[in-house]
Design an enzyme around this catalytic site. Structure first.
Site: not given
Length: 546
Positions: A38-39, A78, A137, A139, A346, A370
């Protein structure tokens, strides 16, 4: 978004296998482990050029597999990126987009989520005999009309097993306060409410049957006491920590609120346990990291171990967890029969910082990050894939590929259908019609708004649009003009035609992240009887109704 019409690759795995072998030629279906960080910025990994953060396990994966140097996500945020990853379709086609500044699902109380008519690669593989799981995750939404329907639970999209966070990390999630006292009080308060409720019911029946004589006002006072107790209990837990920072196993909440620092370790154990249970295969495991998203919950074992503060510590902890998953694959004797893929949803979040301390990732030579529309830093992500004996170790692919290519790739390797790859032309053109205005002036991100907007006064509309040759100018530093690029008008017109055709192909659907992206009190998850919703079954302590 980058102009992919010139280089759509139906299945980049077919480029690597050259040609894709049919299911008849290879009856054995590989196990599939997809790791999504994530990120994570592409510049945060050693195998993509970082020499100050230690990522030995991911670097080893790169040496044993194939590195995708031009790997892109479908969106720089996300929720839409992950929807595209799951379905192989741009998020606008599923409605996982927004007309406002809220470009992700903002709370578990929102009825937004991935529509049920979308087919995920998990559903596809399940039909091919795979046991499927997503750990980490999600989401992609949770509830629709009540806090009990779980209409957007992963089980509705082809996943047999789910353990993890249905929402995403947010600042209130960590550092989390000690909740031992809260959990203890919560169980006692709930017990008190149950006693009063039983008393009310008993006294009401007794009075109606003329067995006792007492004023109705006393019964009404007891009922009012229950409502007041519930109101004051709910009002004391207004932080998103209690309603969005939670963990689930299957359909049950196991921690509310969760202890974010230990969540990653539990998820790794869940992933290893799943692979062990289904080692006979075939299985699909989507391991969706909470790392390296702010607020960067990190165990004390890794705090202070990097040269880049808490963010670097979190990246190095994430790499260690990747190593544990890869080691388990080896220990179970599955390495040669397992396709492993690692990527990020991303680019890194440049604006994430506390004072002068950076809390977001580094996107290397690529501009932006992002949330920044189509700038390369927001959508260029690491891509690694390993399949011993089938994919050449150490190979580097410069062809443009996408997270959305995972859908047709998995369809091909599982035997759903074969696929042929399309090679790109020598130049990879990219056009920007709109770009964000960085703030403050002279900055390279949107520090004043935290996320760059996509419309309004803080964007610039370009006519003619900005044109870049990503092959020669990957950092998008110098826009091409008619004077510097002989093909300028031809490329611009070709892109305009493609955009027009793309818009014509879109079937209008409800934008999930616009009209449905609002907080609804009655959709907030609860591990007990609302509003008495504290529980921790992972720690051996549970509250009322858990």
């Amino acid at each position: 978004m980058p102009f992919r019409s010139l280089f759509i690759a139906l299945s980049w795995m077919c480029v690597l296998l050259n040609p894709c072998q049919s299911q008849e030629e290879h009856d054995d279906k590989p196990n599939i482990v997809l790791i999504v960080v994530d990120d994570l910025g592409i510049g945060d990994l050693g195998c993509f050029g970082n020499d100050t953060i230690r990522t030995p396990n991911i670097d080893h994966l790169a040496r044993e597999g194939v590195k995708l140097n031009h790997h892109i996500s479908a969106a720089p945020m996300c929720t839409p990126s992950r929807a595209a990853f799951l379905t192989g379709r741009y998020p606008i086609r599923s409605g996982m987009v927004s007309d406002t500044d809220n470009r992700v699902i903002i709370t578990l109380g929102a009825p937004a989520g991935l529509p049920h008519n979308e087919t995920t690669f998990a559903a596809l593989l399940k039909k091919q005999g795979y046991t499927t799981a997503v750990i980490g995750k999600w989401h992609q939404g949770l509830h629709c009309q009540s806090r009990h329907d779980q209409c957007h639970h992963p089980s509705h999209y082809g996943f047999d097993y789910f353990y993890g966070m249905p929402f995403t990390l947010i600042d209130p999630c960590w550092p989390d306060p000690s909740r031992d006292t809260e959990l203890a009080i919560g169980s006692k308060v709930w017990f008190c409410v149950q006693l009063v409720a039983i008393a009310v019911l008993t006294l009401t029946l007794a009075k109606l049957c003329h067995l006792i004589s007492l004023p109705w006002s006393l019964i009404l006072f007891m009922i009012l006491f229950i409502f007041l107790l519930g109101y004051f209990w709910f009002s004391s837990y207004t932080s998103a920590l209690y309603w969005d920072c939670l963990l689930m196993r299957e359909h049950d909440i196991t921690e509310q609120p969760m202890k974010a620092e230990r969540a990653g370790s539990i998820m790794v154990k869940e992933a290893i346990s799943f692979m062990e249970r289904h080692r006979e295969g075939p299985f699909l495991l989507v391991y969706s990291f909470l790392h390296v998203h702010v607020p960067l919950p990190t165990t004390t074992e890794f705090i202070g171990t990097s040269k880049h503060g808490l963010y670097g510590d979190n990246v190095q902890e994430m790499d260690s967890m990747v190593g544990k998953i890869l080691d388990a694959i080896d220990d179970f004797g599955l390495k040669n029969h397992t396709l492993v893929y690692l990527t990020s949803d991303h680019g890194g979040h440049l604006e994430a910082h506390v004072g002068h301390s950076q809390r977001g990732g580094w996107n290397g030579i690529y501009k932006g990050g992002k949330g920044m529309a189509g700038w390369e830093g927001g959508i260029r992500v690491p891509g690694l894939v390993r399949w011993p004996g089938r994919l050449p170790a150490g190979k580097v692919i410069e062809e443009p590929t996408s997270l959305m290519d995972m859908f047709p790739t998995l369809a091909a390797v599982s035997g759903t259908f074969g696929a042929k790859a399309t090679k790109s032309i020598l130049a990879v053109w990219k056009v920007h019609y709109v770009t964000p205005v960085f703030q403050p002036p002279g900055a390279h991100a949107c520090y004043e708004t935290i996320y760059c907007p996509c419309s309004g006064n803080l964007v610039t509309y370009h006519d003619p649009p900005l044109l870049f040759d990503i092959t020669r100018d990957p950092s998008e530093s110098t826009p091409l003009t008619r004077d510097t690029e002989p093909s300028f008008d031809v490329v611009i017109q070709t892109v305009a035609n493609a955009v027009k055709e793309h818009k014509r192909s879109i079937i209008p659907v409800q934008h999930q992240l616009t009209s449905l992206n609002y907080d609804n009190l009655w959709l907030k998850p609860c591990c007990g009887v609302f509003p008495f919703c504290l529980c921790d079954t992972e720690g051996g302590t549970s509250a009322a109704g858990a």
